[in-house]
Design a protein around this motif. Structure first.
Motif, mmCIF file in Angstrom:
data_model
loop_
_atom_site.group_PDB
_atom_site.id
_atom_site.type_symbol
_atom_site.label_atom_id
_atom_site.label_comp_id
_atom_site.label_asym_id
_atom_site.label_seq_id
_atom_site.Cartn_x
_atom_site.Cartn_y
_atom_site.Cartn_z
ATOM 1 N N LEU A 42 0.828 -1.206 0.000
ATOM 2 C CA LEU A 42 0.000 0.000 0.000
ATOM 3 C C LEU A 42 0.863 1.256 0.000
ATOM 4 C CD1 LEU A 42 -2.611 -1.292 2.570
ATOM 5 C CD2 LEU A 42 -3.034 -0.877 0.138
ATOM 6 N N VAL A 43 1.940 1.237 0.761
ATOM 7 C CA VAL A 43 2.871 2.357 0.777
ATOM 8 C C VAL A 43 3.451 2.557 -0.624
ATOM 9 C CG1 VAL A 43 5.101 3.163 1.671
ATOM 10 C CG2 VAL A 43 3.424 2.170 3.233
ATOM 11 N N LEU A 60 -0.062 7.239 6.690
ATOM 12 C CA LEU A 60 -1.440 7.092 6.241
ATOM 13 C C LEU A 60 -1.868 5.627 6.260
ATOM 14 C CD1 LEU A 60 -3.925 8.549 5.086
ATOM 15 C CD2 LEU A 60 -2.939 8.231 2.833
ATOM 16 N N VAL A 61 -1.019 4.761 5.740
ATOM 17 C CA VAL A 61 -1.340 3.326 5.711
ATOM 18 C C VAL A 61 -1.423 2.775 7.134
ATOM 19 C CG1 VAL A 61 -0.480 1.047 5.043
ATOM 20 C CG2 VAL A 61 -0.435 2.929 3.402
ATOM 21 N N HIS A 63 -2.114 4.252 9.984
ATOM 22 C CA HIS A 63 -3.316 4.727 10.673
ATOM 23 C C HIS A 63 -4.569 4.082 10.110
ATOM 24 C CE1 HIS A 63 -6.454 7.523 12.014
ATOM 25 N NE2 HIS A 63 -5.646 7.736 13.041
ATOM 26 N N THR A 64 -4.644 3.960 8.799
ATOM 27 C CA THR A 64 -5.824 3.379 8.160
ATOM 28 C C THR A 64 -5.968 1.897 8.506
ATOM 29 O OG1 THR A 64 -5.613 4.944 6.334
ATOM 30 C CG2 THR A 64 -6.997 3.011 5.935
ATOM 31 N N LEU A 65 -4.871 1.156 8.479
ATOM 32 C CA LEU A 65 -4.932 -0.270 8.818
ATOM 33 C C LEU A 65 -5.267 -0.487 10.288
ATOM 34 C CD1 LEU A 65 -1.969 -1.780 6.772
ATOM 35 C CD2 LEU A 65 -4.409 -1.767 6.210
ATOM 36 N N ALA A 66 -4.742 0.355 11.167
ATOM 37 C CA ALA A 66 -5.059 0.230 12.590
ATOM 38 C C ALA A 66 -6.545 0.463 12.838
ATOM 39 C CB ALA A 66 -4.225 1.213 13.407
ATOM 40 N N ALA A 67 -7.117 1.447 12.166
ATOM 41 C CA ALA A 67 -8.555 1.720 12.315
ATOM 42 C C ALA A 67 -9.390 0.617 11.695
ATOM 43 C CB ALA A 67 -8.896 3.064 11.673
ATOM 44 N N HIS A 68 -8.902 0.055 10.594
ATOM 45 C CA HIS A 68 -9.628 -1.007 9.893
ATOM 46 C C HIS A 68 -9.706 -2.275 10.740
ATOM 47 C CE1 HIS A 68 -11.197 -3.145 6.399
ATOM 48 N NE2 HIS A 68 -10.320 -4.098 6.626
#
Length: 70
Positions: A42-43, A60-61, A63-68
């Motif tokens: 993804l990066v 960004l990746v 933070h997004t994966l942690a929230a997902h």
């Protein structure tokens, strides 16, 4: 508590929005559309396809994966 500084990956968000001209929600949606790709895939996609710097893309990746994962 609202006056506490933002730490971690989200601390990059204001500069990401300013530099790349899109809100974080759009970048997060883009990352989610590429799941189940791995973190570094993804990066690499953000860097190659959107000209994002490594630090911004990684934050960004992450933070997004942690929230997902919730």
């Amino acid at each position: 508590m609202a006056d506490e500084p933002i730490n971690g990956p989200a601390s990059y968000f204001p500069s990401i929005e300013k530099k790349y001209g899109r809100p974080i929600a759009e970048w997060q949606e883009l990352v989610r559309k590429h799941l189940p790709a791995k973190h570094m895939e993804l990066v690499a996609m953000l860097k190659k396809d959107h000209g994002m710097g490594h630090g911004h893309a990684n934050a960004l990746v992450a933070h997004t994966l942690a929230a997902h994962k919730g």
